[in-house]
Every structure is written in C-alpha cells, then in structure tokens.
Write a protein that holds these residues in place. Structure first.
Motif, PDB file in Angstrom:
ATOM      1  N   GLU A 146     -37.403   1.794   2.844  1.00 43.48           N
ATOM      2  CA  GLU A 146     -37.776   2.548   1.657  1.00 43.48           C
ATOM      3  C   GLU A 146     -38.785   3.623   2.045  1.00 43.48           C
ATOM      4  OE1 GLU A 146     -40.025   1.582  -2.574  1.00 43.48           O
ATOM      5  OE2 GLU A 146     -39.193  -0.038  -1.360  1.00 43.48           O
ATOM      6  N   THR A 147     -38.718   4.774   1.414  1.00 37.92           N
ATOM      7  CA  THR A 147     -39.617   5.870   1.757  1.00 37.92           C
ATOM      8  C   THR A 147     -41.077   5.420   1.683  1.00 37.92           C
ATOM      9  OG1 THR A 147     -38.035   7.498   0.916  1.00 37.92           O
ATOM     10  CG2 THR A 147     -40.322   8.210   1.166  1.00 37.92           C
ATOM     11  N   GLY A 148     -41.790   5.568   2.800  1.00 36.09           N
ATOM     12  CA  GLY A 148     -43.191   5.181   2.853  1.00 36.09           C
ATOM     13  C   GLY A 148     -43.438   3.719   3.136  1.00 36.09           C
ATOM     14  N   GLN A 149     -42.370   2.923   3.339  1.00 38.39           N
ATOM     15  CA  GLN A 149     -42.528   1.497   3.583  1.00 38.39           C
ATOM     16  C   GLN A 149     -41.888   1.129   4.926  1.00 38.39           C
ATOM     17  OE1 GLN A 149     -44.424  -0.134   1.292  1.00 38.39           O
ATOM     18  NE2 GLN A 149     -44.504   1.815   0.223  1.00 38.39           N
ATOM     19  N   LEU A 150     -42.069  -0.108   5.326  1.00 41.71           N
ATOM     20  CA  LEU A 150     -41.521  -0.584   6.579  1.00 41.71           C
ATOM     21  C   LEU A 150     -40.108  -1.119   6.381  1.00 41.71           C
ATOM     22  CD1 LEU A 150     -44.665  -2.449   7.909  1.00 41.71           C
ATOM     23  CD2 LEU A 150     -43.841  -0.193   8.584  1.00 41.71           C
ATOM     24  N   ALA A 151     -39.315  -1.067   7.457  1.00 40.60           N
ATOM     25  CA  ALA A 151     -37.907  -1.449   7.372  1.00 40.60           C
ATOM     26  C   ALA A 151     -37.757  -2.967   7.223  1.00 40.60           C
ATOM     27  CB  ALA A 151     -37.164  -0.968   8.606  1.00 40.60           C
ATOM     28  N   GLU A 152     -36.746  -3.351   6.464  1.00 41.90           N
ATOM     29  CA  GLU A 152     -36.322  -4.732   6.335  1.00 41.90           C
ATOM     30  C   GLU A 152     -34.858  -4.818   6.742  1.00 41.90           C
ATOM     31  OE1 GLU A 152     -38.185  -7.924   4.393  1.00 41.90           O
ATOM     32  OE2 GLU A 152     -38.902  -6.908   6.195  1.00 41.90           O
ATOM     33  N   THR A 153     -34.475  -5.911   7.372  1.00 43.23           N
ATOM     34  CA  THR A 153     -33.106  -6.071   7.870  1.00 43.23           C
ATOM     35  C   THR A 153     -32.390  -7.179   7.113  1.00 43.23           C
ATOM     36  OG1 THR A 153     -33.713  -5.304  10.079  1.00 43.23           O
ATOM     37  CG2 THR A 153     -31.693  -6.589   9.890  1.00 43.23           C
ATOM     38  N   ALA A 154     -31.144  -6.910   6.745  1.00 47.84           N
ATOM     39  CA  ALA A 154     -30.296  -7.895   6.086  1.00 47.84           C
ATOM     40  C   ALA A 154     -29.005  -8.024   6.888  1.00 47.84           C
ATOM     41  CB  ALA A 154     -29.991  -7.480   4.655  1.00 47.84           C
ATOM     42  N   VAL A 155     -28.399  -9.205   6.850  1.00 47.13           N
ATOM     43  CA  VAL A 155     -27.179  -9.480   7.608  1.00 47.13           C
ATOM     44  C   VAL A 155     -26.024  -9.701   6.634  1.00 47.13           C
ATOM     45  CG1 VAL A 155     -26.033 -11.047   9.215  1.00 47.13           C
ATOM     46  CG2 VAL A 155     -28.451 -10.479   9.531  1.00 47.13           C
ATOM     47  N   LYS A 156     -24.913  -9.033   6.896  1.00 43.60           N
ATOM     48  CA  LYS A 156     -23.698  -9.197   6.096  1.00 43.60           C
ATOM     49  C   LYS A 156     -22.543  -9.530   7.042  1.00 43.60           C
ATOM     50  CE  LYS A 156     -20.831  -8.866   2.586  1.00 43.60           C
ATOM     51  NZ  LYS A 156     -20.814  -9.869   1.493  1.00 43.60           N
ATOM     52  N   ARG A 157     -21.962 -10.709   6.862  1.00 47.57           N
ATOM     53  CA  ARG A 157     -20.842 -11.134   7.700  1.00 47.57           C
ATOM     54  C   ARG A 157     -19.529 -10.739   7.022  1.00 47.57           C
ATOM     55  NH1 ARG A 157     -22.885 -14.416  11.600  1.00 47.57           N
ATOM     56  NH2 ARG A 157     -24.963 -15.297  11.173  1.00 47.57           N
ATOM     57  N   ILE A 158     -18.717 -10.002   7.754  1.00 46.19           N
ATOM     58  CA  ILE A 158     -17.433  -9.548   7.226  1.00 46.19           C
ATOM     59  C   ILE A 158     -16.385  -9.651   8.324  1.00 46.19           C
ATOM     60  CG2 ILE A 158     -18.523  -7.939   5.608  1.00 46.19           C
ATOM     61  CD1 ILE A 158     -17.722  -5.688   7.509  1.00 46.19           C
ATOM     62  N   ALA A 159     -15.143  -9.380   7.950  1.00 45.71           N
ATOM     63  CA  ALA A 159     -14.046  -9.310   8.920  1.00 45.71           C
ATOM     64  C   ALA A 159     -13.459  -7.914   8.890  1.00 45.71           C
ATOM     65  CB  ALA A 159     -12.972 -10.340   8.598  1.00 45.71           C
ATOM     66  N   LEU A 160     -13.277  -7.343  10.065  1.00 42.04           N
ATOM     67  CA  LEU A 160     -12.525  -6.094  10.181  1.00 42.04           C
ATOM     68  C   LEU A 160     -11.042  -6.439  10.272  1.00 42.04           C
ATOM     69  CD1 LEU A 160     -14.685  -4.116  12.791  1.00 42.04           C
ATOM     70  CD2 LEU A 160     -14.897  -4.165  10.310  1.00 42.04           C
ATOM     71  N   LEU A 161     -10.211  -5.733   9.541  1.00 43.93           N
ATOM     72  CA  LEU A 161      -8.774  -6.022   9.478  1.00 43.93           C
ATOM     73  C   LEU A 161      -7.968  -4.785   9.866  1.00 43.93           C
ATOM     74  CD1 LEU A 161      -8.711  -7.911   6.047  1.00 43.93           C
ATOM     75  CD2 LEU A 161      -8.958  -8.900   8.325  1.00 43.93           C
ATOM     76  N   ARG A 162      -6.844  -5.038  10.545  1.00 44.20           N
ATOM     77  CA  ARG A 162      -5.991  -3.912  10.937  1.00 44.20           C
ATOM     78  C   ARG A 162      -4.569  -4.417  11.152  1.00 44.20           C
ATOM     79  NH1 ARG A 162      -7.209   0.248  15.985  1.00 44.20           N
ATOM     80  NH2 ARG A 162      -5.552   1.762  15.484  1.00 44.20           N
TER      81      ARG A 162
END
Length: 398
Positions: free
Chosen positions: A379-395
């Motif tokens: 966020e502007t002016g704040q420190l970074a936070e990390t989130a994890v999203k598990r997905i599958a790539l399909l083709r």
C-alpha cells in the motif's frame, strides 16, 4: 503546547523487520493533522510534506484518527471512534490502543502525567496516565456536550454546548460557564489566552476569561481543532461544500492568517498538533491484506487471470514462482472515497527459470501444472505484505 527542540531519532520498525535508525536534519517545527483514516505531517516551512505520514492499524478501537491529536517528545497520540491510540516516534514504531471501549470520544490534551479527553454523549471528561493505565472516563461529569479539551496554567479546559468550562487539574472546582462561545469544537490555551473555534471564525479571551473576542480571526471555515506554538496558531479548517479541508495558520496576534496554509487531500480534519522538532520520516506499517477472487484460464497458452481485491492504491507484484506476469489495473475510486477495488493479475508460463521450464514441461505433457503464487502488495506509504494463492495452470495438450 510546545515540547522539546533539536534533532530527533526516528525508528521505523514492524514485527517482521528489524528497526533502522534515521536522524532528521535540523529544521523548523512540524505540524500533524488527522484526516479520519491517516495522519499527515510536514515541517513548518512546507518541506517533507507527507499526506500519509502514519496510518493507524485497522481494526482497533483507535483505528481512524477522527477527533483529536497530541504530540510529546516521544509519542504521537490520536483519538479514534472508540478509543485512544499512540505510537512511539523514537522507535520501534509499535502503534497501540492505550484506552479502549470508549463511545465517540473527541479531543485530547496532555500534561506531564496525564492525558484527558471529552465524552460528548456521556457529558464527561476522561483521564488516564500517559500510557493509558488507570483510565477514568468520568473524571469530571455532569457537563453539557463537551467536545474538546486543553491543558494550561494549572487548569483543565473544555469546550461544549455551554461554552468553555474550566477546572483544576485534579478535577475540583469545575466551572462550566468560564467563557461563553458559539459554534465549533477547536480549543487551545497558552500562558496568556484561551482560543476556540466557531463556524467561520476563531475566538480568543484572556486566560482569566475576560475580554472575549468572538471574531478574533474571521473568514475561515468550520474550525474543528486548534494548536499553538511560540509564534503561531494553527487550525483545522473545513470549508463549506465538497472541498478539501486545510490546515490554517496565523500569527498569535491574529495577523497573517492563511486559511489554506497546508491543503490536504481530505474533506474533513479531525485534529491538528504541533511539535517543536522537524517532521520525522514516515512510520510505515504492514499493508492491509488483499483478497483473491475468481481465476480465469486460457487453455490455448496456459495463462491465468487472477482477480485481486485491493484495499488502497499501491503496488502489486508476483514474487514467486519466476513466471511472466502483468498487473491490469481497473478503475480506482477517487482518493477521498474509501472501499476496495479490483485489479487483475495475469500470469503465464514464460521465463527462463528452472521452475518456469518445469511448468511448461508439465503443461505440455500433462495439460496442467500446480503453482503457489506468492503475491506481494505494498500500500502506498506502507510496507509490503505477501499472500499465497494456490492455483492450477491449464492448457490443451497437443
């Protein structure tokens, strides 16, 4: 009230990183203002202007500095919707609610041992130690809508529907009709005068209560807060209509009034305070959390578009795995309007990393590949936070 002088060391820290020490160069005093969601700061010469100097963490009783600011050599205090918070300006930056469970408090004043606040609905003045211990929400009771407080000359002052009241610092000998006033909520005192805000003007009377001047400074908006230093008077100026509020300034004799001395990016200000030291470096905290929405797959090339709910403006980046990615930013609300908005994070199996090569091989051989996206949001002016999203790539397999 003026506190201290000289240089100040400011620690910037969070629970996730070690503190680092910075020294601000000698400069004029600093002014702070509360916008309802953040606290802004600037030096009195206009340098180091920062509309988002500090953002109290949410949720908490003191989240959103709505109605009062105060500063000492070590701490910045603010009044939220249901409590009073403070942050250590000398580090580490660990904001906390020090008095909670209140109902719409307004105004804050400090002396060497205590902090005071007004409870308009309850008709009381509260008091606690400077660290928030031993709170007494009804230190003085039976008042008519007090909305702000000030301390000086051995007395506690308040502003309410009945005008300005006064009592001894131990709460004895309360005097509700010390000075009759009309209108606003700003209040401040020095060794010679008591100042108050009205609708369109600032009033003044001698510290004895004599010689009231309701129109001491005119041509201003609604004055919701006042602060003083040795040479100037500052106020939170709210104009009529949909216009940004400003921090105003004038000489102590009322001359040189500048209604828009520091324009802000808010439609209302809930407090103003002055410190004798220069404005410190920002006090960043971890950003608010993001939320993930739907995932859309492109079976032709294996790419995905992930919808991300973002709480404020900032930067969104993909840290891992080392794939190709791009942020597609959609419409954002104006700065003055709250609420989250949606960005789209597009990820595709490009890149030269070993992980990217394995993912492409899995898509070619199996038609799918599981990945854990580590998405960082600052966020502007704040420190970074990390989130994890598990997905599958399909083709489609060819």
């Amino acid at each position: 009230m003026r506190w201290g002088s000289g240089k100040r060391a400011v620690w910037l820290a969070t629970s996730l990183i070690a503190a680092a020490l910075f020294f601000a160069p000698a400069a004029p005093a600093a002014v702070y203002w509360a916008t309802g969601s953040t606290i802004g700061a600037a030096n009195l010469d206009g340098s180091q202007l920062n509309q988002k100097y500090f953002k109290p963490p949410f949720p908490s009783d003191s989240a959103g500095p709505e109605c009062g600011l105060a500063v000492t050599p070590s701490y910045l205090y603010w009044v939220g919707a249901f409590g009073i918070g403070r942050v250590n300006l000398e580090g580490p930056a660990a904001p906390q609610t020090i008095v909670g469970g209140l109902q719409r408090p307004c105004g804050i004043a400090l002396d060497g041992t205590h902090l005071y606040w007004a409870n308009r609905e309850a008709g009381t003045i509260g008091r606690a130690n400077l660290d928030g211990s031993e709170p007494n929400p009804a230190f003085i009771s039976g008042l008519n809508g007090p909305c702000n407080v000030a301390v000086g000359n051995g007395h506690l002052y308040w502003l309410g529907w009945s005008g300005i009241g006064r009592a001894n610092l131990d709460g004895s000998e309360p005097e509700s009709g010390f000075v009759g006033t009309v209108g606003g909520c700003g209040l401040a005192v020095d060794s010679s005068y008591v100042y108050w805000g009205e609708y369109g003007s600032i009033g003044r009377a001698r510290i004895s209560g004599s010689e009231p001047q309701p129109g001491f400074i005119t041509g201003v908006g609604v004055v919701s807060a006042i602060a003083l230093d040795a040479g100037h008077l500052y106020w939170a100026d709210q104009p009529e209509g949909m216009s940004y509020a400003s921090v105003g300034r004038a000489n102590l004799d009322g001359s040189g009034a500048l209604r828009s001395w520091i324009p802000t990016e808010s439609f209302g200000l809930g407090g103003v305070a002055v410190d004798a030291r220069p404005a410190p470096l920002p006090l960043p905290l971890p950003s608010q959390p993001i939320r993930f929405g739907r995932v859309r797959h492109n079976l032709e090339n294996g790419s995905v578009v992930l919808h991300v709910w973002v709480p404020e403006r900032g930067e969104l980046t993909l840290g891992a795995p080392k794939l190709e990615w791009k942020v597609l930013k959609g419409p954002e609300p104006p700065p003055w309007r709250g609420g989250s908005f949606v960005w789209r994070l597009k990820v595709w199996p490009g890149g030269a990393s070993a992980k990217a090569k394995r993912i492409r091989a899995s898509l070619r051989d199996k038609g799918w590949a599981k990945v854990a996206l580590r998405v960082s949001y600052a966020e502007t002016g704040q420190l970074a936070e990390t989130a994890v999203k598990r997905i599958a790539l399909l083709r489609h397999r060819r």
